[in-house]
Structure formats: structure tokens, C-alpha cells
Enzyme design. Sequence first.
Site, PDB file in Angstrom:
ATOM      1  N   SER A   1       3.592  -6.685   2.921  1.00  0.00           N
ATOM      2  CA  SER A   1       2.640  -5.850   3.643  1.00  0.00           C
ATOM      3  C   SER A   1       1.208  -6.075   3.141  1.00  0.00           C
ATOM      4  O   SER A   1       0.718  -7.207   3.169  1.00  0.00           O
ATOM      5  CB  SER A   1       3.064  -4.382   3.530  1.00  0.00           C
ATOM      6  OG  SER A   1       2.353  -3.567   4.424  1.00  0.00           O
TER       7      SER A   1
ATOM      8  N   PHE B   1       0.835  -1.206   0.000  1.00  0.00           N
ATOM      9  CA  PHE B   1       0.000   0.000   0.000  1.00  0.00           C
ATOM     10  C   PHE B   1       0.867   1.253   0.000  1.00  0.00           C
ATOM     11  O   PHE B   1       1.740   1.416   0.863  1.00  0.00           O
ATOM     12  CB  PHE B   1      -0.895  -0.049   1.243  1.00  0.00           C
ATOM     13  CG  PHE B   1      -1.803   1.127   1.432  1.00  0.00           C
ATOM     14  CD1 PHE B   1      -2.893   1.312   0.603  1.00  0.00           C
ATOM     15  CD2 PHE B   1      -1.582   2.031   2.461  1.00  0.00           C
ATOM     16  CE1 PHE B   1      -3.748   2.390   0.792  1.00  0.00           C
ATOM     17  CE2 PHE B   1      -2.432   3.100   2.664  1.00  0.00           C
ATOM     18  CZ  PHE B   1      -3.513   3.288   1.815  1.00  0.00           C
TER      19      PHE B   1
ATOM     20  N   ASP C   1       9.124  -3.947  13.491  1.00  0.00           N
ATOM     21  CA  ASP C   1       8.326  -3.441  12.373  1.00  0.00           C
ATOM     22  C   ASP C   1       7.543  -2.245  12.887  1.00  0.00           C
ATOM     23  O   ASP C   1       6.732  -2.371  13.809  1.00  0.00           O
ATOM     24  CB  ASP C   1       7.375  -4.543  11.881  1.00  0.00           C
ATOM     25  CG  ASP C   1       6.607  -4.169  10.620  1.00  0.00           C
ATOM     26  OD1 ASP C   1       6.362  -2.972  10.402  1.00  0.00           O
ATOM     27  OD2 ASP C   1       6.234  -5.081   9.856  1.00  0.00           O
TER      28      ASP C   1
ATOM     29  N   HIS D   1      10.125  -2.874   8.389  1.00  0.00           N
ATOM     30  CA  HIS D   1       8.944  -3.324   7.643  1.00  0.00           C
ATOM     31  C   HIS D   1       9.249  -3.702   6.191  1.00  0.00           C
ATOM     32  O   HIS D   1       8.836  -4.764   5.729  1.00  0.00           O
ATOM     33  CB  HIS D   1       7.863  -2.241   7.666  1.00  0.00           C
ATOM     34  CG  HIS D   1       6.607  -2.641   6.963  1.00  0.00           C
ATOM     35  ND1 HIS D   1       5.795  -3.664   7.422  1.00  0.00           N
ATOM     36  CD2 HIS D   1       6.012  -2.181   5.829  1.00  0.00           C
ATOM     37  CE1 HIS D   1       4.767  -3.810   6.613  1.00  0.00           C
ATOM     38  NE2 HIS D   1       4.888  -2.927   5.634  1.00  0.00           N
TER      39      HIS D   1
END
Length: 254
Positions: free
Chosen positions: A93, A25, A194, A223
Site C-alpha cells: 500500500s 499507512f 481492493d 487490499h
Amino acid sequence: MPVLPGAEPFHHEGGEIGVLLCHGFTGSPQSLRPWGEHLARAGLTVSLPRLPGHGTTWQEMSRTRWEDWYAELDKALADLRARCSEAFVMGLSLGGCMALRLAEVHGDAVQGVVAVNPSVVNDTPILTLAPALKWVVSSVPGVAGDIKKEGASELGYTRTPVRAAATLPRLWKLVQSDIGKVTQPVLVFRSRDDHVVKPASVTFLQSRMGDNLEVRELTDSYHVATLDNDAPRIFEGSLEFIRSHASVPLAKDL
């Protein structure tokens, strides 16, 4: 709308095994490009599309929703299946979340899933306000660039479009409700540190999935682990995963 340099999609024609890579995203194919190139060198057919609204401007992304991003991946999977005898889906993710959704929907058409720091749970309280917030605030600070490795950077937006983010809870609910349909082998890489996705997502998967789920911890990455210090572990681990679960050998292994 011009695409940012480096955010272009990546495709490679290889052997009978195909891999669909799903970026995250507000990110772009750049975050997964090294992974895709590594798989390509191993003889795999690789598809790494650019999701609608990504890799351009956050204002353009504001006009898209999760259904648009998923539709692009669904089409890419169909194209991959038409060229290959087997297909694996992998993602980072939210891309990991959509990879799981593809496995839920397409069943045996997906041979296996690899997800890096997948986001499948709403662990950001402000998102519950997003449907109302989108009428008064167009964007909030971005989440891209959570990388530990010195000198590494992610090509992602510095702002997150609230209108697009407001569509995420619906996707998470769908993936959560249908997670029992994922019977394929699933490998998850989870960063111990993260700053974007909290442990709740992997905890949820562990509570709902069976022996088909394997979780490996990454100790030296944040992340965006595919651009971080543990990237080689992810790249080699995904190849090992394919070798273990594909019914045909990799082209380079012939």
C-alpha cells in the site's frame, strides 16, 4: 508509548542480499511479518521497521507525517546497505509508494522493487479537504483490515488521523513527478478486488513506466494481500524476482 503486541519490528541477519520491507499507512509490521519470515528462511537479511506513530495509537500517529515515516525507511535502507552487498525494497500500500520513492532517490543502491497494491495516486476525494478538515475533525473511520481470508486480521488502527493523512498528497506528487527515475526492475502485485486503493495507482505506473514494470493480478485477495489467500504467490514471487535480478546468489542457493 507502548507498542501493541504483534506490532514490533522484525529483523533477521542473513546473507549478502538484504530486503527492506515497508508496511502501510495506519498498519504495522504485523501485516508483513509472514513475508519477512519467509524471506528470512530463504537466507536473506531482512529489515522490517515500525514506522513512527504506527503500532501504538492513532493519536500518536496524528503527530507524525510522511516525512517521518520515510526518514525511518531511509535510515533502515542505509543500515541494510552497510551490511549487505545488494538491497531490494518491498512494500504494501503506502509502503509500496515509499519503496518506489526510495528507488527514485537512491538509484543503483536499490536493486529492485516489489510493491503490493501500491498507493501512488490520490483516489480519495475527501483527502483534498484534509488540510482544512484537520482543524475540525481529528480522525475518520480507518481503512485497516481489508482481507478476504476467513479468520485473518490486520493489526491496524480503527481510526485514521486526519492530520497525518493530510500530508499524503505531497508524497504522492513527489513520487509521480520522479517516477521516471525508477529504472530498476519493479514487480507489482495488484488485487482484482481492493476496497482501499483503486486501480488508478497501478494504471498510473503502467502509463509512465517502461518494460522494467511487471504487474501480476491477485484474484483471491483484498487490499492486505500479504495476509490473504494470495500471500504464498507474493512470497514466492518476490523470491523469484530476487533470484532473477540479484548479482549474487541467495545464501540458501549456495
